[in-house]
Design an enzyme around this catalytic site. Structure first.
Site, PDB file in Angstrom:
ATOM      1  N   HIS A   1      35.593  43.308  48.978  1.00 37.84           N
ATOM      2  CA  HIS A   1      34.309  43.889  48.615  1.00 37.84           C
ATOM      3  C   HIS A   1      34.544  45.047  47.656  1.00 37.84           C
ATOM      4  O   HIS A   1      35.510  45.804  47.779  1.00 37.84           O
ATOM      5  CB  HIS A   1      33.589  44.402  49.861  1.00 37.84           C
ATOM      6  CG  HIS A   1      33.050  43.311  50.728  1.00 37.84           C
ATOM      7  ND1 HIS A   1      31.714  42.995  50.777  1.00 37.84           N
ATOM      8  CD2 HIS A   1      33.671  42.456  51.568  1.00 37.84           C
ATOM      9  CE1 HIS A   1      31.530  41.999  51.629  1.00 37.84           C
ATOM     10  NE2 HIS A   1      32.711  41.662  52.124  1.00 37.84           N
TER      11      HIS A   1
ATOM     12  N   ASP B   1      24.920  48.788  45.299  1.00 43.88           N
ATOM     13  CA  ASP B   1      25.746  48.521  46.483  1.00 43.88           C
ATOM     14  C   ASP B   1      26.638  49.738  46.733  1.00 43.88           C
ATOM     15  O   ASP B   1      26.940  50.494  45.803  1.00 43.88           O
ATOM     16  CB  ASP B   1      26.600  47.264  46.292  1.00 43.88           C
ATOM     17  CG  ASP B   1      27.319  46.883  47.582  1.00 43.88           C
ATOM     18  OD1 ASP B   1      26.639  46.645  48.594  1.00 43.88           O
ATOM     19  OD2 ASP B   1      28.560  46.847  47.587  1.00 43.88           O
TER      20      ASP B   1
ATOM     21  N   GLU C   1      30.179  51.231  49.203  1.00 45.64           N
ATOM     22  CA  GLU C   1      31.236  51.042  50.184  1.00 45.64           C
ATOM     23  C   GLU C   1      31.363  52.355  50.954  1.00 45.64           C
ATOM     24  O   GLU C   1      31.089  53.430  50.396  1.00 45.64           O
ATOM     25  CB  GLU C   1      32.565  50.670  49.522  1.00 45.64           C
ATOM     26  CG  GLU C   1      32.534  49.363  48.739  1.00 45.64           C
ATOM     27  CD  GLU C   1      32.205  48.143  49.568  1.00 45.64           C
ATOM     28  OE1 GLU C   1      32.387  48.189  50.814  1.00 45.64           O
ATOM     29  OE2 GLU C   1      31.764  47.135  48.989  1.00 45.64           O
TER      30      GLU C   1
ATOM     31  N   ASP D   1      30.034  43.678  43.735  1.00 44.11           N
ATOM     32  CA  ASP D   1      28.995  43.118  44.592  1.00 44.11           C
ATOM     33  C   ASP D   1      27.606  43.331  43.996  1.00 44.11           C
ATOM     34  O   ASP D   1      26.722  42.479  44.154  1.00 44.11           O
ATOM     35  CB  ASP D   1      29.070  43.742  45.989  1.00 44.11           C
ATOM     36  CG  ASP D   1      30.215  43.177  46.816  1.00 44.11           C
ATOM     37  OD1 ASP D   1      30.975  42.343  46.278  1.00 44.11           O
ATOM     38  OD2 ASP D   1      30.366  43.571  47.982  1.00 44.11           O
TER      39      ASP D   1
ATOM     40  N   HIS E   1      37.262  46.565  51.983  1.00 46.17           N
ATOM     41  CA  HIS E   1      37.139  46.941  50.574  1.00 46.17           C
ATOM     42  C   HIS E   1      38.444  47.364  49.918  1.00 46.17           C
ATOM     43  O   HIS E   1      38.521  47.464  48.691  1.00 46.17           O
ATOM     44  CB  HIS E   1      36.091  48.041  50.388  1.00 46.17           C
ATOM     45  CG  HIS E   1      36.238  49.225  51.299  1.00 46.17           C
ATOM     46  ND1 HIS E   1      37.376  50.003  51.355  1.00 46.17           N
ATOM     47  CD2 HIS E   1      35.373  49.772  52.189  1.00 46.17           C
ATOM     48  CE1 HIS E   1      37.200  50.981  52.217  1.00 46.17           C
ATOM     49  NE2 HIS E   1      35.998  50.860  52.757  1.00 46.17           N
TER      50      HIS E   1
END
Length: 241
Positions: free
Chosen positions: A160, A14, A16, A165, A64
């Site tokens: 997040h 994942d 960001e 995640d 986030h």
């Protein structure tokens, strides 16, 4: 890719970012990866924050919680590129909404060199969002929705985060692809050993053991009194049978 992955080594990934669209110059600011081998957690992780050399959108920060001030002393993508490639190389990447993350990573690759490089040069990709839409048509298939559907506790996910995640997605992936798809799998029907996809799953081997808490004699007595009261009021108490 819509069929369950069969690679022995899986990396759940994942990211960001500073915003929603890399074509507008937005950058990757966090990468989180969790390794599975034979559908079991190995404990190996890759996690890094990255200085994007640009301002993060306010809307992204609300998602986030990562700020430019926090990233000021963090490495740039060119500083972590080699280690990142070493971690994902020859693995099957499991990503939720893969076009988003892969698009951003490919954009970062393109900034490093004139030679075109993409994620496909190092790994294959399995998109859990595309798979979930096929498996659960007409239903919500966000990561939060899948956690609810598969009874995965994500109450600790206030914001997040790439590594968090990825860990949650790994549990979702194992449950979503871990069932037996027919009474007799195709491999067994042909006299072959079933593949990894249908082997018993282990959500994590690094979870702490559950603590058993026994009730006291007073609590037992109060419980019995409550059952007696139910029986007296209704004439029957199923819990006393």
């Amino acid at each position: 890719m819509l069929s369950p992955v069969v690679s022995n080594r899986i990396v759940v990934l994942d990211t960001e970012t500073t915003g929603l669209n890399f074509q507008e110059g937005h950058r990757v600011i966090e990468i989180g990866c969790v390794e599975l081998i034979n559908r079991r957690f190995t404990g190996n992780r890759f996690h890094v924050y990255i200085n994007p050399d640009r301002v993060i959108d306010r809307g992204a920060i609300e998602v986030h919680g990562i700020t430019n001030q926090f990233l000021e002393d963090k490495p740039r993508f060119e500083d972590i590129f080699v280690d990142f490639i070493a971690f994902i190389k020859d693995a099957e990447l499991v990503i939720h909404n893969a076009p988003f993350d892969v698009g951003f990573i490919n954009h970062e690759f393109s900034r490093l060199t004139d030679k075109a490089r993409t994620v496909d040069d190092f790994s294959t990709v399995f998109d859990t969002l595309a798979f979930a839409r096929k498996k659960h048509p007409g239903q919500r298939n966000s990561l939060d929705a899948l956690c609810k559907r598969y009874a995965i506790d994500n109450s600790h996910r206030e914001l997040h985060g790439a590594l968090l995640d990825a860990e949650i997605l790994a549990d979702v992936f194992l449950l979503m692809t871990g069932g037996q798809f027919s009474l007799l799998d195709e491999g067994e029907a042909a006299g072959q050993k079933p593949g990894n996809v249908h082997e018993p799953r282990q959500l994590a081997n690094n979870r702490p053991a559950l603590t058993v808490i026994y009730c006291s004699e007073q609590e037992l007595a109060e419980h019995q009194q409550r059952l007696d009261a139910i029986e007296k009021a209704s004439g029957f108490c199923v819990w006393k049978q």
